[in-house]
Design an enzyme around this catalytic site. Sequence first.
Site, mmCIF file in Angstrom:
data_model
loop_
_atom_site.group_PDB
_atom_site.id
_atom_site.type_symbol
_atom_site.label_atom_id
_atom_site.label_comp_id
_atom_site.label_asym_id
_atom_site.label_seq_id
_atom_site.Cartn_x
_atom_site.Cartn_y
_atom_site.Cartn_z
ATOM 1 N N GLU A 1 -24.049 75.214 -32.357
ATOM 2 C CA GLU A 1 -24.617 73.922 -32.759
ATOM 3 C C GLU A 1 -25.481 74.202 -33.969
ATOM 4 O O GLU A 1 -26.534 74.810 -33.865
ATOM 5 C CB GLU A 1 -25.425 73.327 -31.600
ATOM 6 C CG GLU A 1 -25.654 71.830 -31.758
ATOM 7 C CD GLU A 1 -26.904 71.499 -32.550
ATOM 8 O OE1 GLU A 1 -26.799 71.416 -33.805
ATOM 9 O OE2 GLU A 1 -27.959 71.327 -31.949
ATOM 10 N N CYS B 1 -32.188 68.472 -35.291
ATOM 11 C CA CYS B 1 -30.847 68.557 -35.867
ATOM 12 C C CYS B 1 -30.231 67.180 -36.027
ATOM 13 O O CYS B 1 -29.365 66.983 -36.871
ATOM 14 C CB CYS B 1 -29.958 69.470 -35.029
ATOM 15 S SG CYS B 1 -29.912 69.057 -33.284
#
Length: 457
Positions: free
Chosen positions: A229, A263
């Site tokens: 990720e 993020c």
Amino acid sequence: MNTLAVHNPATGDLITTLPADDAASVAAKAQRARAAQPAWAGRPLAQRRLCIEGFRAGVVRELEQLARVMTRETGKPIRMSRNELNGLLPRIDFFLAETGKAIAAETVFDEGGMREQIQHEPLGLVANISAWNYPWFVGCNVILPALLTGNAVLYKPSEYATVTGLEIARLLHEAGVPSEVMVCLVGAGEVGAALLEQQLDGVFFTGSHATGQRIAQSVGQRFVKLQLELGGKDPTYVCEDADPRAAAESLADGAMYNTGQSCCSVERIYVHEQIHDAFVEHFVQTVRGFRRGDPMSEDTYIGAITRAPQLKLLDHQVADAQRKGADLLLGGRIGQGPGNWYEPTVLVNVDHDMEVMREESFGPVIGIQKVGGDEEAVRLMNDTRYGLTAGVYTRDEERALRILSQVHAGSVYWNCCDRVSPRLPWSGVGDSGVGLTLSTYGIQAFTRLKAWHLRQA
């Protein structure tokens, strides 16, 4: 002895110095974890669940102290540290409720004495190289389903959130998870590199694209299950039929929450030309109201930048944008005094020649670009190597669905942003990574499928 110094990013003060791992200790811990994993996997799921239930009770019992620890070492405002821990509880509940169903054996054929079945087995020994910005969320997205499905975990928290990582491990051990099954490694990049040299069955990483590339190269030839990720450059489009004030207030929070160090923070905003000026006015007004200061203060919204090197990156992006014609409406400066501080920053008249609209900022900096319509907005939203999240604000659901279906992203939002649900998979497109966590698919990610052909004698 190797050591790791932990500093408060808001003040620069030394918090503690921890004994750190080296290549030899990492190898020894990995061997013990691999040896202990079969017994852990052999326990009934109900017993593993009891351990995770005990862990949840520990989080509730110590929540305030855990929040203060996280704020001291990451610079996250204390209210947001509490939010993260409170938000963790429903994720734990989801894993507890859904793991049994997610990994239950499935009979797909049963006829004429022949039965075909699919079963889930644990991967074995998994590495979790985690992030500092949401250490409880990101760490537990891997640790909890991995343990529940019968894996042993070698957990390397970020060197910027190691004390929090040790607290996660402590609470799991106190709840009954064997110390050989849940192992916390202390150190920086060299410890992560040593971890990748071990005999692993899965590697789960959250962090930068550059580090993700190195991890992929390191484990690629060994055919190890890999989940990366890697963040994004998350865009949102505000249509002309949206309420400019409501959209601005929502997106200001989406861009600046956790000081932009998420993020899924909104990093690019495209606004239809008909409401652009009104939206920008409300957006700037909202951001002006965000108080920057001591992360331990209850009314602080903008905290410290966790990693000092990020200050230069943010400053470079802002200078690059201004040099190429952007207008700075707010902020744009490194804070004075001790600690790592950057002013909330709003840029307009931006375009894709500017780094601030192409490269991840990971800080309180946002560019707002005027667009003429949906087609232009979609083209610009997709003009990126990333693809984590994207959103649209409009009153028209059919229009939103049409736009979002054309956007390349793992998660899409209609009239909301910066949101993660344990019920939905968390995944990315392009340089935002491979694999996923969360949802029942994220539970199954810690298992391998075995096909059973069973003929009755």
